[in-house]
Design a protein around this motif. Structure first.
Motif, mmCIF file in Angstrom:
data_model
loop_
_atom_site.group_PDB
_atom_site.id
_atom_site.type_symbol
_atom_site.label_atom_id
_atom_site.label_comp_id
_atom_site.label_asym_id
_atom_site.label_seq_id
_atom_site.Cartn_x
_atom_site.Cartn_y
_atom_site.Cartn_z
ATOM 1 N N UNK A 113 0.815 -1.217 0.000
ATOM 2 C CA UNK A 113 0.000 0.000 0.000
ATOM 3 C C UNK A 113 0.847 1.264 0.000
ATOM 4 N N UNK A 114 0.341 2.300 -0.650
ATOM 5 C CA UNK A 114 1.012 3.611 -0.672
ATOM 6 C C UNK A 114 0.626 4.456 0.535
ATOM 7 N N UNK A 115 -0.218 3.898 1.396
ATOM 8 C CA UNK A 115 -0.772 4.694 2.503
ATOM 9 C C UNK A 115 0.023 4.544 3.794
ATOM 10 N N UNK A 116 0.183 5.667 4.500
ATOM 11 C CA UNK A 116 0.784 5.610 5.833
ATOM 12 C C UNK A 116 -0.244 5.157 6.855
ATOM 13 N N UNK A 117 -1.500 5.133 6.458
ATOM 14 C CA UNK A 117 -2.573 4.692 7.359
ATOM 15 C C UNK A 117 -2.941 3.222 7.142
ATOM 16 N N UNK A 139 7.682 2.305 4.843
ATOM 17 C CA UNK A 139 8.809 1.374 4.684
ATOM 18 C C UNK A 139 9.593 1.563 3.391
ATOM 19 N N UNK A 140 9.141 2.467 2.546
ATOM 20 C CA UNK A 140 9.799 2.576 1.241
ATOM 21 C C UNK A 140 10.211 4.025 0.963
ATOM 22 N N UNK A 141 11.124 4.181 0.006
ATOM 23 C CA UNK A 141 11.582 5.525 -0.370
ATOM 24 C C UNK A 141 10.847 6.026 -1.603
ATOM 25 N N UNK A 142 10.539 5.107 -2.514
ATOM 26 C CA UNK A 142 9.948 5.491 -3.791
ATOM 27 C C UNK A 142 8.528 4.945 -3.915
ATOM 28 N N UNK A 143 7.556 5.873 -3.982
ATOM 29 C CA UNK A 143 6.159 5.449 -4.081
ATOM 30 C C UNK A 143 5.808 4.958 -5.475
ATOM 31 N N UNK A 144 4.622 4.356 -5.604
ATOM 32 C CA UNK A 144 4.108 3.927 -6.913
ATOM 33 C C UNK A 144 4.024 5.173 -7.805
ATOM 34 N N UNK A 145 4.347 5.114 -9.090
ATOM 35 C CA UNK A 145 4.527 3.930 -9.936
ATOM 36 C C UNK A 145 5.898 3.248 -9.846
ATOM 37 N N UNK A 146 6.783 3.705 -8.958
ATOM 38 C CA UNK A 146 8.045 2.976 -8.760
ATOM 39 C C UNK A 146 7.692 1.596 -8.176
ATOM 40 N N UNK A 148 9.116 -0.212 -5.966
ATOM 41 C CA UNK A 148 9.719 -0.567 -4.668
ATOM 42 C C UNK A 148 8.725 -1.210 -3.699
ATOM 43 N N UNK A 149 7.508 -0.704 -3.655
ATOM 44 C CA UNK A 149 6.511 -1.250 -2.707
ATOM 45 C C UNK A 149 6.314 -2.752 -2.954
ATOM 46 N N UNK A 150 6.086 -3.097 -4.216
ATOM 47 C CA UNK A 150 5.793 -4.503 -4.533
ATOM 48 C C UNK A 150 7.043 -5.376 -4.491
ATOM 49 N N UNK A 151 8.191 -4.808 -4.889
ATOM 50 C CA UNK A 151 9.434 -5.592 -4.838
ATOM 51 C C UNK A 151 9.799 -5.898 -3.385
ATOM 52 N N UNK A 152 9.532 -4.936 -2.492
ATOM 53 C CA UNK A 152 9.800 -5.172 -1.068
ATOM 54 C C UNK A 152 8.863 -6.261 -0.541
ATOM 55 N N UNK A 153 7.598 -6.207 -0.955
ATOM 56 C CA UNK A 153 6.638 -7.233 -0.521
ATOM 57 C C UNK A 153 7.080 -8.617 -1.008
ATOM 58 N N UNK A 154 7.509 -8.689 -2.264
ATOM 59 C CA UNK A 154 7.948 -9.977 -2.831
ATOM 60 C C UNK A 154 9.158 -10.503 -2.071
#
Ligand code: BG6
Ligand code: MG
Length: 212
Positions: A113-117, A139-146, A148-154
Motif C-alpha cells: 500500500x502507498x498509505x501511511x494509514x 517502509x519505502x523511499x519510492x512510491x508507486x509507480x516505482x 519498490x513497494x511490490x518488490x519489497x513485498x515480494x
C-alpha cells in the motif's frame, strides 16, 4: 507460474479510495478548484505529498512550505474521521472469501500500500492477521509507480517478482507492478487501467481456477 498474491489496500480491500477522494475534493475546493473524475483516477495510488503537489498544479496555486504541511495534516484528519467509522462491514465484496480461499490453498498473501494509514485501516476491517507481509508507505523511499513497494513485498515473502500477481485499482499501481516484472489484475475499468492482464469489479470476481 504464480506463487504469491500482493494486494493493494485502498480501493481493493475497502472503499477508502472514496474517502481519499472526498477529503482531497474538500481541500481542492478551498483552493477554488473542483476535482474531476480524471483527476481522482490520477491520484489513486499516489502518495499523500505527491497528491497535494498534483492538486496544486491543477489548481494553479502554490503554498508556503508551512501551509503545505498544514494542509496535508488537514486532509489526513478529514480522512481519519471517515476511517474511524469503519468496521469489518466496510470490506469490499468478496474480500473475506478471497482471503479464506488463498489461505485454504496456502498461497502467500502480501499487502502493498502507498498509505501511511494502511495498518490502521487493516485493523479497522479486521484483516491485520491475513498477510504474511505488509508493506506501507513508511517502509519505502519510492512510491508507486516505482516498483519498490511490490518488490519489497515480494522480497519479504521470499518470492521472485515474476511469480507474484498484484491486484490494484490504480494506474500508478499497475505501472509499479509491471515495471517490477510482475503481472497485474486491475480492479476497475479497463480504460482506466491499461496494462492489467484482467479487469474485475472486485476481488469477489476472481476465479481461483485461473490461478496458475
Ligand atoms: C493510496 C491511495 O493507497 O494511499 C491514495 O490510493 C493516497 O489516494 C495514498 O493518497 C496515501 O495515503 P495516506 O493514507 O498515507 O494519506
Ligand atoms: Mg488503491
Amino acid at each position: 507460474m504464480i506463487q504469491a498474491l500482493i494486494l493493494d489496500l485502498d480501493g481493493v480491500l475497502c472503499d477508502t479510495a472514496h474517502f481519499h477522494y472526498r477529503a482531497w475534493k474538500r481541500l481542492a475546493e478551498s483552493y477554488g478548484y473542483a476535482l474531476t473524475y480524471e483527476n481522482n483516477e490520477a491520484l489513486k495510488g499516489v502518495s499523500r505529498v505527491d497528491s497535494l503537489k498534483r492538486i496544486l498544479q491543477w489548481a494553479q496555486t502554490d503554498l508556503s512550505p508551512e501551509q503545505f504541511e498544514a494542509d496535508l495534516v488537514l486532509k489526513n484528519n478529514w480522512y481519519l474521521e471517515m476511517v474511524e467509522q469503519m468496521s469489518e462491514a466496510d470490506r469490499l465484496p468478496g474480500v473475506g472469501a478471497f482471503v479464506q480461499e488463498a489461505q485454504r490453498r496456502q498461497i502467500p498473501l502480501a499487502l502493498g500500500s502507498a498509505s501511511k494509514n494502511a495498518r490502521l485501516v487493516l485493523e479497522k476491517i479486521q484483516l491485520s492477521g491475513a498477510f504474511q507481509a505488509i508493506v506501507d508507505a513508511s517502509q519505502i523511499l519510492n512510491g508507486k509507480p516505482h516498483p519498490e513497494t511490490f518488490l519489497t513485498a515480494a522480497q519479504l515473502l521470499g518470492t521472485a517478482p515474476e511469480h507474484c500477481l498484484v491486484f490494484e485499482d490504480s494506474l500508478a499501481g499497475i505501472q509499479a507492478a509491471l515495471s517490477g516484472g510482475m503481472q497485474a489484475i486491475g480492479i476497475g475499468h479497463a480504460s482506466d487501467l491499461p496494462g492489467a492482464k484482467l479487469h474485475l469489479n472486485h476481488l469477489g470476481e476472481y476465479d481461483f481456477a485461473d490461478f496458475s
